[in-house]
Write a protein that holds these residues in place. Structure first.
Motif, short mmCIF file in Angstrom:
data_model
loop_
_atom_site.label_atom_id
_atom_site.label_comp_id
_atom_site.label_asym_id
_atom_site.label_seq_id
_atom_site.Cartn_x
_atom_site.Cartn_y
_atom_site.Cartn_z
N ARG A 125 -12.43 19.30 -24.66
CA ARG A 125 -12.52 19.83 -23.30
C ARG A 125 -12.63 21.35 -23.27
O ARG A 125 -13.37 21.90 -22.48
N GLN A 126 -11.85 22.02 -24.12
CA GLN A 126 -11.74 23.48 -24.02
C GLN A 126 -12.84 24.23 -24.74
O GLN A 126 -13.49 25.07 -24.18
N THR A 152 -10.75 9.95 -29.35
CA THR A 152 -9.84 8.91 -28.87
C THR A 152 -10.15 8.64 -27.41
O THR A 152 -10.82 9.43 -26.74
N GLU A 153 -9.63 7.51 -26.93
CA GLU A 153 -9.91 7.14 -25.54
C GLU A 153 -9.43 8.20 -24.55
O GLU A 153 -10.00 8.35 -23.48
N SER A 154 -8.38 8.94 -24.94
CA SER A 154 -7.84 9.96 -24.03
C SER A 154 -8.88 11.04 -23.71
O SER A 154 -8.84 11.65 -22.65
N ASN A 158 -10.70 11.05 -17.19
CA ASN A 158 -10.87 12.19 -16.26
C ASN A 158 -12.24 12.85 -16.40
O ASN A 158 -12.84 12.83 -17.47
N ASP A 159 -12.69 13.44 -15.34
CA ASP A 159 -13.93 14.19 -15.31
C ASP A 159 -15.07 13.46 -16.03
O ASP A 159 -15.64 13.95 -17.00
N SER A 190 -15.01 0.24 -18.94
CA SER A 190 -16.32 0.53 -18.34
C SER A 190 -16.96 1.77 -18.96
O SER A 190 -18.16 1.94 -18.89
N TYR A 191 -16.13 2.61 -19.62
CA TYR A 191 -16.75 3.80 -20.22
C TYR A 191 -17.73 3.42 -21.33
O TYR A 191 -18.65 4.16 -21.63
N LEU A 192 -17.53 2.24 -21.91
CA LEU A 192 -18.44 1.81 -22.98
C LEU A 192 -19.86 1.61 -22.46
O LEU A 192 -20.83 1.69 -23.20
#
Ligand code: C2E
Ligand code: MG
Ligand code: MG
Ligand code: MG
Length: 292
Positions: A125-126, A152-154, A158-159, A190-192
């Motif tokens: 992210r950063q 990882t899934e984390s 978000n976003d 669903s992200y898959l």
């Protein structure tokens, strides 16, 4: 009024003291210095095709060669690195060092390996990950097809739009993407469908004692089926026993990684391991080191 101010002051004070943890601070400062003074080292763990035992790739796993404490496991310092933001310089070091090592192995004539690199959520992210990755791929002149990032899934929570953009930028470089510890996160499946993922890594908690734990076998089987129907690659992590390997192979899990094949090894040892491994497969060992 005075009471509530007092309470506030008290809250702030107790919060501040709770956050000041000398042990934590010294670990953090130590780690900052370690990154600068090159005390981090990469170990590599083979990923093999279960059916043929052919070597497919290695995962780069960082360790800290501490002057007094000896070799420190990433489980002890990655969380501190994440909380303090040090994960960005640390992760960048891992990225450079794994690409440098990959180039060296390519130049030594090792069979082309896939290099899997762990990326933490904060680093994703950063940092300006796609740009940094592009720069380093060019600097080390390695084939992006040999490089895979483990997320990882984390990372994917978000976003969604921002994550999707970053993933697409990484993919457009030719680098592939794997989901690490699959099945242990909180994200939705669903992200898959939305994200350009190439491979799932079955978490070792589902592999452990798979032969005596029907629920683990069911979950592993479901993940293999999911990967299969979405045309994703698959790797099972943490295979320690022949019986675990046999069951996973039987459910047509393509690849595996674990102590049964090899523990994470320093670079020199992995070269020796690969030499023996090729020999045991009746395949010619790689040619002698080419002049660099
Ligand atoms: P991970 O990415 O899921 O890596 C797999 C972990 O399982 C490694 O632990 C590996 O040594 C261990 N493992 C592999 N096969 C077996 C097995 O058969 N049995 C058992 N019991 N364990 C096995 P390690 O090296 O201690 O790394 C722990 C975690 O630290 C990694 O989990 C990853 O989340 C993190 N990590 C390691 N290196 C990096 C890095 O360079 N960057 C980031 N962001 N995280 C890293
Ligand atoms: Mg990993
Ligand atoms: Mg994992
Ligand atoms: Mg893990």
């Amino acid at each position: 009024e005075a009471k509530s101010a007092g309470r506030n002051r008290f809250c702030r004070y107790s919060k501040a003291t709770a956050m000041y943890n000398p042990a934590r601070m010294s670990l953090e400062n130590d780690l900052r210095r370690a990154i600068e003074s090159n005390e981090l080292v990469l170990f590599f763990q083979p990923q093999v095709e279960l059916a043929s035992h052919e070597l497919r790739g290695v995962e780069a796993l960082v360790r800290w060669q501490h002057p007094e404490r000896g070799l420190v496991s990433p489980v002890h310092f990655i969380p501190v690195a994440e909380e303090s933001g040090l994960i960005v310089p640390l992760g960048n070091w891992v990225l450079r060092e794994s690409l440098r090592q990959l180039r060296e192995w390519n130049q030594q004539g090792l069979p082309p390996l896939r290099m899997s690199i762990n990326i933490s959520a904060l680093q994703f992210r950063q940092g300006d990950l796609p740009r940094y990755l592009a720069e380093q791929l060019t600097a080390f002149a390695v084939d992006p097809q040999q490089v895979e990032l483990e997320l990882t899934e984390s990372v994917l929570m978000n976003d969604v739009e921002g994550v999707l953009r970053t993933l697409q930028e990484i993919k457009s470089l030719g680098v592939s993407l794997a989901i690490d510890d699959f099945g242990t996160g909180y994200s939705s499946l669903s992200y898959l469908r939305r994200f350009p993922i190439d491979r799932l890594k079955i978490d070792q908690s589902f592999v452990r004692d798979i032969e005596q734990t029907p629920a683990n076998e069911s979950i592993a089987r479901a993940i293999v089926a999911l990967a299969d129907s979405l045309s994703l690659g698959i790797v099972a992590e943490g295979i320690e026993k022949r019986s675990e390997k046999a069951i996973l192979q039987h459910m047509r899990c393509a690849e595996g990684q674990g102590y049964l094949f090899a523990k994470p090894l320093p670079a020199d040892d992995i070269v020796a391991w690969i030499g023996h491994h090729l020999q045991s497969q009746g395949r010619p060992a790689f040619p002698a080191a080419a002049p660099v």
